[in-house]
Scaffold this motif. Structure first.
Motif, PDB file in Angstrom:
ATOM      1  N   THR A   1      -7.098   5.422  -5.402  1.00 34.75           N
ATOM      2  CA  THR A   1      -8.129   6.348  -4.943  1.00 34.75           C
ATOM      3  C   THR A   1      -7.504   7.701  -4.657  1.00 34.75           C
ATOM      4  OG1 THR A   1      -7.841   5.626  -2.660  1.00 34.75           O
ATOM      5  CG2 THR A   1      -9.657   4.617  -3.876  1.00 34.75           C
ATOM      6  N   ILE A   2      -8.242   8.745  -4.980  1.00 33.13           N
ATOM      7  CA  ILE A   2      -7.753  10.098  -4.729  1.00 33.13           C
ATOM      8  C   ILE A   2      -8.870  10.874  -4.053  1.00 33.13           C
ATOM      9  CG2 ILE A   2      -8.355  10.801  -7.105  1.00 33.13           C
ATOM     10  CD1 ILE A   2      -5.948  12.808  -6.865  1.00 33.13           C
ATOM     11  N   ASP A   3      -8.471  11.641  -3.063  1.00 29.37           N
ATOM     12  CA  ASP A   3      -9.457  12.370  -2.285  1.00 29.37           C
ATOM     13  C   ASP A   3      -8.852  13.744  -2.005  1.00 29.37           C
ATOM     14  OD1 ASP A   3     -11.547  13.034  -0.703  1.00 29.37           O
ATOM     15  OD2 ASP A   3     -10.838  11.940   1.057  1.00 29.37           O
ATOM     16  N   SER A   4      -9.489  14.781  -2.561  1.00 29.66           N
ATOM     17  CA  SER A   4      -8.873  16.089  -2.422  1.00 29.66           C
ATOM     18  C   SER A   4      -9.882  17.132  -1.959  1.00 29.66           C
ATOM     19  CB  SER A   4      -8.265  16.522  -3.764  1.00 29.66           C
ATOM     20  OG  SER A   4      -7.488  17.678  -3.573  1.00 29.66           O
ATOM     21  N   VAL A   5      -9.457  17.961  -1.028  1.00 31.73           N
ATOM     22  CA  VAL A   5     -10.311  19.055  -0.568  1.00 31.73           C
ATOM     23  C   VAL A   5      -9.546  20.360  -0.795  1.00 31.73           C
ATOM     24  CG1 VAL A   5     -11.538  20.057   1.390  1.00 31.73           C
ATOM     25  CG2 VAL A   5     -11.304  17.566   1.215  1.00 31.73           C
ATOM     26  N   PRO A   6     -10.057  21.220  -1.700  1.00 33.71           N
ATOM     27  CA  PRO A   6      -9.364  22.489  -1.949  1.00 33.71           C
ATOM     28  C   PRO A   6      -9.173  23.257  -0.642  1.00 33.71           C
ATOM     29  CG  PRO A   6     -11.104  22.157  -3.567  1.00 33.71           C
ATOM     30  CD  PRO A   6     -11.269  21.080  -2.536  1.00 33.71           C
TER      31      PRO A   6
ATOM     32  N   ARG B   1       0.860  -1.177   0.000  1.00 31.87           N
ATOM     33  CA  ARG B   1       0.000   0.000   0.000  1.00 31.87           C
ATOM     34  C   ARG B   1       0.901   1.234   0.000  1.00 31.87           C
ATOM     35  NH1 ARG B   1      -5.169   0.357   3.160  1.00 31.87           N
ATOM     36  NH2 ARG B   1      -4.539  -1.784   3.366  1.00 31.87           N
ATOM     37  N   LEU B   2       0.670   2.078  -0.984  1.00 33.00           N
ATOM     38  CA  LEU B   2       1.461   3.288  -1.123  1.00 33.00           C
ATOM     39  C   LEU B   2       0.494   4.446  -0.945  1.00 33.00           C
ATOM     40  CD1 LEU B   2       4.432   3.439  -1.969  1.00 33.00           C
ATOM     41  CD2 LEU B   2       3.678   3.659  -4.324  1.00 33.00           C
ATOM     42  N   SER B   3       0.764   5.356  -0.011  1.00 38.08           N
ATOM     43  CA  SER B   3      -0.177   6.452   0.148  1.00 38.08           C
ATOM     44  C   SER B   3       0.553   7.767   0.365  1.00 38.08           C
ATOM     45  CB  SER B   3      -1.133   6.166   1.304  1.00 38.08           C
ATOM     46  OG  SER B   3      -0.403   5.871   2.457  1.00 38.08           O
ATOM     47  N   SER B   4      -0.132   8.839   0.054  1.00 39.75           N
ATOM     48  CA  SER B   4       0.441  10.156   0.304  1.00 39.75           C
ATOM     49  C   SER B   4      -0.632  11.045   0.897  1.00 39.75           C
ATOM     50  CB  SER B   4       0.961  10.775  -0.995  1.00 39.75           C
ATOM     51  OG  SER B   4      -0.107  11.243  -1.769  1.00 39.75           O
ATOM     52  N   SER B   5      -0.145  11.998   1.657  1.00 40.08           N
ATOM     53  CA  SER B   5      -1.064  12.932   2.270  1.00 40.08           C
ATOM     54  C   SER B   5      -0.343  14.273   2.312  1.00 40.08           C
ATOM     55  CB  SER B   5      -1.376  12.428   3.682  1.00 40.08           C
ATOM     56  OG  SER B   5      -2.103  13.391   4.371  1.00 40.08           O
ATOM     57  N   ASP B   6      -0.920  15.298   1.703  1.00 40.84           N
ATOM     58  CA  ASP B   6      -0.243  16.597   1.742  1.00 40.84           C
ATOM     59  C   ASP B   6      -1.113  17.643   2.426  1.00 40.84           C
ATOM     60  OD1 ASP B   6      -1.887  18.044  -0.185  1.00 40.84           O
ATOM     61  OD2 ASP B   6      -0.920  16.830  -1.751  1.00 40.84           O
ATOM     62  N   ARG B   7      -0.490  18.765   2.712  1.00 38.32           N
ATOM     63  CA  ARG B   7      -1.154  19.803   3.510  1.00 38.32           C
ATOM     64  C   ARG B   7      -1.779  20.897   2.642  1.00 38.32           C
ATOM     65  NH1 ARG B   7       3.726  18.660   6.020  1.00 38.32           N
ATOM     66  NH2 ARG B   7       4.729  20.502   5.150  1.00 38.32           N
ATOM     67  N   GLY B   8      -1.951  20.619   1.378  1.00 39.25           N
ATOM     68  CA  GLY B   8      -2.581  21.608   0.522  1.00 39.25           C
ATOM     69  C   GLY B   8      -1.765  21.905  -0.707  1.00 39.25           C
TER      70      GLY B   8
ATOM     71  N   ARG C   1      -7.419  22.293   1.778  1.00 41.39           N
ATOM     72  CA  ARG C   1      -6.995  21.383   2.847  1.00 41.39           C
ATOM     73  C   ARG C   1      -5.853  20.468   2.404  1.00 41.39           C
ATOM     74  NH1 ARG C   1     -11.509  19.754   5.963  1.00 41.39           N
ATOM     75  NH2 ARG C   1     -10.235  18.072   6.802  1.00 41.39           N
ATOM     76  N   GLY C   2      -6.030  19.848   1.244  1.00 35.57           N
ATOM     77  CA  GLY C   2      -4.970  18.947   0.799  1.00 35.57           C
ATOM     78  C   GLY C   2      -5.501  17.734   0.055  1.00 35.57           C
ATOM     79  N   THR C   3      -4.556  16.885  -0.376  1.00 34.82           N
ATOM     80  CA  THR C   3      -4.901  15.730  -1.198  1.00 34.82           C
ATOM     81  C   THR C   3      -4.379  14.451  -0.554  1.00 34.82           C
ATOM     82  OG1 THR C   3      -4.722  17.139  -3.159  1.00 34.82           O
ATOM     83  CG2 THR C   3      -4.658  14.755  -3.529  1.00 34.82           C
ATOM     84  N   ASP C   4      -5.218  13.430  -0.542  1.00 33.73           N
ATOM     85  CA  ASP C   4      -4.794  12.099  -0.094  1.00 33.73           C
ATOM     86  C   ASP C   4      -4.894  11.145  -1.274  1.00 33.73           C
ATOM     87  OD1 ASP C   4      -4.509  13.076   2.417  1.00 33.73           O
ATOM     88  OD2 ASP C   4      -6.374  12.215   3.210  1.00 33.73           O
TER      89      ASP C   4
END
Lengths: 440, 138
Positions: B120-125, B70-77, B127-130
């Motif tokens: 899967t991609i989940d992004s909130v303008p 499982r490869l995942s990323s999480s950024d702060r915006g 806030r950031g992208t997962d």
């Protein structure tokens, strides 16, 4: 796995147990244990970095003794083109070819001639679109072995054309046997090698079941024997038959210069090659058609068994190349020559799993978690004092059962300090004098 | 389960690729197949570079169990306004600096989706992208 032959060896008596080689091994194949270096057979790629680095000359390249040639009734020398670069101010390659006869060979077959043939075979492969790009040169056996150990996903990129020296050996034997009407096994075919890796590739061939070469003799050894015959020689009896492009293979970039792939890159020096292979593996260089990697700085002229400074040798090769009559392999090599001997691999190149922590993925995951836990306690200095090249490899060695945490001098020191404090705690704050007060 | 995190700085091109190099090294040690390794290599590099080029910073994680990688990323915006558009091949919002270094071909997200078994991609303008990718080991 440990029965694998390696040309790179340790001279135990000369090894001081320092950590210089440890730090420069591209596959982390060296450990210092019991005050001496040890080479892990299954990881070593015979690049010769440790030979260059070791100031005590404790790392050596095992090649065949020169006198082995006299075990054969008929003896053929296969000079790597880098041999010509060892003689400063050499003006005529024929002089070196003559000198090889003078020291005991019956025939000389220029490996550069086979490089011309390999050039054409590469050009033919480049025209076939069935392989992932870039195609990777198979000429440097160290690079192929590094790919097997560190970049297994790039194995399918390796061009399946045999090394020029193998093509040379097969052709030389065939031509000699025919010309002199002798049995091929009465002929000893010897490569004059600039490196350990090519020696190893004879015993453990890459891409073919058996090598056609009977032995490899160190270039440095042959150089010393050739010097009296080359010095002062003006005219040569033998006329070199390779094209300037074949001779140019001695230098980094020579192969590309000859085969002229559309978009290509030549990289030399083992660390530099690894950096670019990393990028190829990440899919970042898909527009590249051909990648030529040489483990030694400057190409084969920089091999650990050469005597001349690689830059000087490169220059000599350039001068010699320019002095030859212009001809290109695409015209000079005949189709009869292309069909004389096998030019392609007949065996698959397999990945080398020496880096694997365990046979099963589940077991390997357990070990890696264990390693991560150990790593958190280690100082991260990568000092090498434990005998492993980095803290990370030390954690791996602990998990594999080769050492214990207290082999880390920093952890040991911390433990000793802790113990010393405990001992101090045990002592009474104001110790009573042991001596009884004297009666007054 | 094996778990490792890699913090990734925005705009730090000199260190870009270090996390994916380490991920590849670990997968080799774990003995995953070369075919899977190649796919993860491409995807992890794109994932890492995405954080460097497009985000204000974040982190990458690698998790491996006996079933999958499982490869995942999480950024702060800053997050992606139109995810569907961002997923289109050739679409990129990379700046001139990134483009001058050869990035910004608009293949990052499509390459990830192509190489992963599950993407899967989940992004909130604001806030950031997962992003999460699964690669099956079997």
């Amino acid at each position: 796995m440990s029965t694998r032959f390696h040309s790179v060896r340790l001279d135990k008596d000369k090894c001081k147990g320092c950590t210089n080689c440890l730090k420069h091994c591209p596959t982390e194949a060296i450990r210092v244990r019991g005050g001496r270096a040890r080479i892990l057979d299954e990881r070593c790629v015979d690049c010769g970095q440790c030979i260059r680095i070791c100031q005590y000359h404790a790392k050596i390249a095992m090649t065949d003794p020169f006198d082995d040639i006299f075990k054969y009734k008929h003896r053929i020398a296969l000079p790597a083109p880098s041999l010509y670069g060892q003689f400063r101010h050499l003006e005529n390659i024929g002089i070196v070819l003559d000198a090889l006869i003078s020291i005991g060979f019956d025939e000389v077959f220029e490996v550069a001639r086979a490089a011309d043939i390999a050039t054409r075979a590469i050009q033919e492969r480049l025209r076939l679109p069935d392989r992932p790009r870039p195609l990777i040169s198979s000429a440097c056996p160290t690079i192929t072995r590094i790919i097997q150990v560190r970049f297994p996903s790039l194995i399918e990129h390796i061009i399946n054309v045999r090394q020029p020296v193998e093509i040379a050996a097969a052709m030389a034997r065939q031509e000699y046997a025919r010309k002199h009407n002798v049995s091929p096994d009465e002929i000893g075919v010897f490569f004059i090698t600039p490196c350990a890796a090519k020696m190893t590739a004879i015993r453990n061939p890459i891409g073919q079941a058996k090598s056609d070469i009977d032995g490899a003799i160190s270039m440095a050894d042959v150089f010393a024997r050739l010097v009296p015959h080359v010095t002062g020689a003006i005219q040569a009896k033998r006329v070199p038959t390779a094209t300037p492009y074949g001779v140019g293979w001695a230098n980094a970039g020579g192969e590309i210069h000859a085969a002229t792939p559309r978009n290509s890159m030549s990289v030399d020096g083992v660390e530099n090659v690894i950096r670019v292979l990393e990028e190829i593996e990440d899919g970042k260089l898909t527009d590249l058609d051909y990648f030529e990697g040489a483990a030694c700085p400057g190409g084969c002229v920089g091999g650990p068994l050469t005597v001349e400074i690689n830059y000087v040798a490169q220059n000599t090769i350039k001068t010699l190349r320019d002095a030859l009559p212009e001809a290109h392999p695409s015209n000079a090599v005949t189709s009869a020559q292309m069909n004389a001997v096998p030019l392609h691999f007949d065996q698959k190149i397999e990945p080398n799993n020496a880096m694997r922590l365990d046979e099963s993925i589940a077991g390997a995951i357990d070990r890696m978690e264990h390693m991560n836990a150990i790593l958190e306690r280690l100082p991260g200095y990568d000092c090498g004092a434990c005998g492993s090249p980095t803290c990370e490899s030390f954690a791996e060695d602990i998990v594999r059962g080769f050492c214990t945490e207290m082999d880390c001098i920093h952890l040991l020191k911390a433990r000793l300090e802790e113990m010393a404090l405990k001992v101090e705690d045990l002592a009474p704050d104001n110790p009573e004098p042991v001596r009884k007060p004297s009666a007054t | 389960m094996m778990h490792t995190d890699y913090p990734v700085e925005a705009g730090d091109f000199t260190r870009a690729g270090e996390a994916s190099a380490d991920i590849k090294r670990r997968l080799r040690q774990l003995g995953v197949s070369t075919e899977l390794l190649r796919r993860v290599a491409v995807a992890s590099y794109e994932l890492e570079l995405n954080i460097v080029i497009h985000s204000v910073g974040g982190q990458l994680s690698l998790e491996v169990d006996s079933q999958c990688v499982r490869l995942s990323s999480s950024d702060r915006g800053p997050g992606i306004v139109d995810v569907a558009q961002a997923m289109r091949e050739g679409y990129s919002t990379a700046n001139d600096e990134a483009r001058s270094m050869g990035f910004g071909a608009g293949m990052g997200l499509p390459n990830m989706r192509r190489n992963a078994d599950v993407f899967t991609i989940d992004s909130v303008p604001g806030r950031g992208t997962d992003i999460q990718m699964l690669f099956e080991l079997a």
